[in-house]
Design a protein around this motif. Structure first.
Motif, PDB file in Angstrom:
ATOM      1  N   GLU A   1       1.165  -1.483   0.070  1.00 29.77           N
ATOM      2  CA  GLU A   1      -0.137   0.147  -0.136  1.00 29.77           C
ATOM      3  C   GLU A   1       1.027   1.056   0.145  1.00 29.77           C
ATOM      4  O   GLU A   1       2.554   1.335   0.450  1.00 29.77           O
ATOM      5  CB  GLU A   1      -1.469   0.032   1.506  1.00 29.77           C
TER       6      GLU A   1
ATOM      7  N   THR B   1       0.618   4.214   2.055  1.00 30.86           N
ATOM      8  CA  THR B   1       1.365   3.763   3.040  1.00 30.86           C
ATOM      9  C   THR B   1       2.350   3.309   3.603  1.00 30.86           C
ATOM     10  O   THR B   1       3.485   3.791   4.459  1.00 30.86           O
ATOM     11  CB  THR B   1      -0.129   3.522   4.183  1.00 30.86           C
ATOM     12  N   ASP B   2       2.445   2.130   3.563  1.00 31.92           N
ATOM     13  CA  ASP B   2       3.721   1.287   3.794  1.00 31.92           C
ATOM     14  C   ASP B   2       4.419   1.969   2.866  1.00 31.92           C
ATOM     15  O   ASP B   2       5.346   1.768   3.085  1.00 31.92           O
ATOM     16  CB  ASP B   2       3.336  -0.512   2.915  1.00 31.92           C
TER      17      ASP B   2
ATOM     18  N   GLY C   1       5.550   4.939   2.501  1.00 28.00           N
ATOM     19  CA  GLY C   1       5.664   5.897   3.481  1.00 28.00           C
ATOM     20  C   GLY C   1       6.030   6.298   4.688  1.00 28.00           C
ATOM     21  O   GLY C   1       7.055   5.936   5.004  1.00 28.00           O
ATOM     22  N   VAL C   2       6.072   4.348   5.295  1.00 31.11           N
ATOM     23  CA  VAL C   2       6.277   3.873   6.268  1.00 31.11           C
ATOM     24  C   VAL C   2       8.129   3.876   6.176  1.00 31.11           C
ATOM     25  O   VAL C   2       8.891   4.032   6.820  1.00 31.11           O
ATOM     26  CB  VAL C   2       5.476   2.876   7.091  1.00 31.11           C
TER      27      VAL C   2
ATOM     28  N   GLY D   1      -1.157   8.309  12.694  1.00 38.81           N
ATOM     29  CA  GLY D   1      -0.952   7.619  11.582  1.00 38.81           C
ATOM     30  C   GLY D   1      -2.645   6.769  11.909  1.00 38.81           C
ATOM     31  O   GLY D   1      -2.998   6.747  10.729  1.00 38.81           O
TER      32      GLY D   1
ATOM     33  N   VAL E   1      -5.251   8.261   9.319  1.00 40.68           N
ATOM     34  CA  VAL E   1      -4.262   7.950   7.567  1.00 40.68           C
ATOM     35  C   VAL E   1      -5.254   6.753   7.624  1.00 40.68           C
ATOM     36  O   VAL E   1      -5.728   7.021   6.842  1.00 40.68           O
ATOM     37  CB  VAL E   1      -2.546   8.017   8.251  1.00 40.68           C
ATOM     38  N   THR E   2      -5.391   5.525   8.438  1.00 46.05           N
ATOM     39  CA  THR E   2      -5.601   4.507   8.598  1.00 46.05           C
ATOM     40  C   THR E   2      -6.072   3.832   9.395  1.00 46.05           C
ATOM     41  O   THR E   2      -5.149   3.718  10.772  1.00 46.05           O
ATOM     42  CB  THR E   2      -4.503   3.277   7.400  1.00 46.05           C
TER      43      THR E   2
END
Length: 200
Positions: free
Chosen positions: A36, A38-39, A41-42, A145, A149-150
């Protein structure tokens, strides 16, 4: 610090540390494409953290350990290991927080924010304090987060307190370690300051 960052790697250890940084940067693209956004981004957030030892001018062995742990921490989130493996979150906080705090300590010393950097008592006090600060910031980022975010990010009161506690314990352990075995490259320290800093 800029000189440390631009200094070419010397020896297999320093080359390996830089290879880990390249792997970290490449991991951002992999996470974006196969997982994803978001992943991605991490993992992207881990890249600046992996550059910090370069500016700090730490020894190769510490740099390698630091880079590996930061990568593991980032990818543990992508692979959902924090949910799948009991207590894995605590293990990562213990290891990562202490190492990050030690690098922050060296950076603050290089910037002359912390005086008497070679004094044992300064290391034993400042590194755990920095570790607790890092732990608190880490938990704030996790909360933000999850909130904005999620909701897949796992955050509970018990989890937060446990993470901060283990991050603090890890910082104490690393402070004791780097007091016995300095992690800075001695050639990167200005000679006049090296003589001025007390050793105990």
């Amino acid at each position: 610090m800029i000189e440390n960052f631009l200094r070419p790697p010397r020896g297999a250890g320093e080359w390996l540390a830089d290879v880990l940084r390249v792997v970290g940067a490449a991991s951002v693209l992999v996470a974006f494409l196969w997982w994803e956004p978001t992943d991605g981004g991490v993992v992207a957030a881990a890249v600046p953290a992996m550059l910090a030892p370069r500016f700090a001018g730490v020894r190769a062995g510490f740099d390698i350990a630091y880079g590996a742990v930061v990568l593991i921490a980032a990818w543990s989130n992508v692979l959902d290991l924090y949910r799948r493996l009991p207590s894995w979150d605590l293990v990562v906080h213990f290891a990562a927080t202490g190492l990050i705090a030690a690098v922050l300590f060296v950076l603050l010393c290089r910037a002359e924010v912390i005086a008497s950097a070679r004094a044992r008592r300064v290391r034993l006090v400042m590194i755990p304090l920095l570790g607790l600060a890092v732990s608190a910031l880490w938990e704030i980022v996790e909360w933000a987060g999850k909130t904005f975010v999620t909701d897949t990010i796992f955050v509970t009161y018990q989890d937060t307190i446990g993470d901060i506690a283990f991050g603090g314990l890890g910082s104490i352990a690393v402070a004791m370690l780097v007091t016995a075995v300095p992690i800075e490259r001695t050639t990167a320290l200005p000679k006049e300051k090296e003589k001025a800093w007390p050793r105990n």
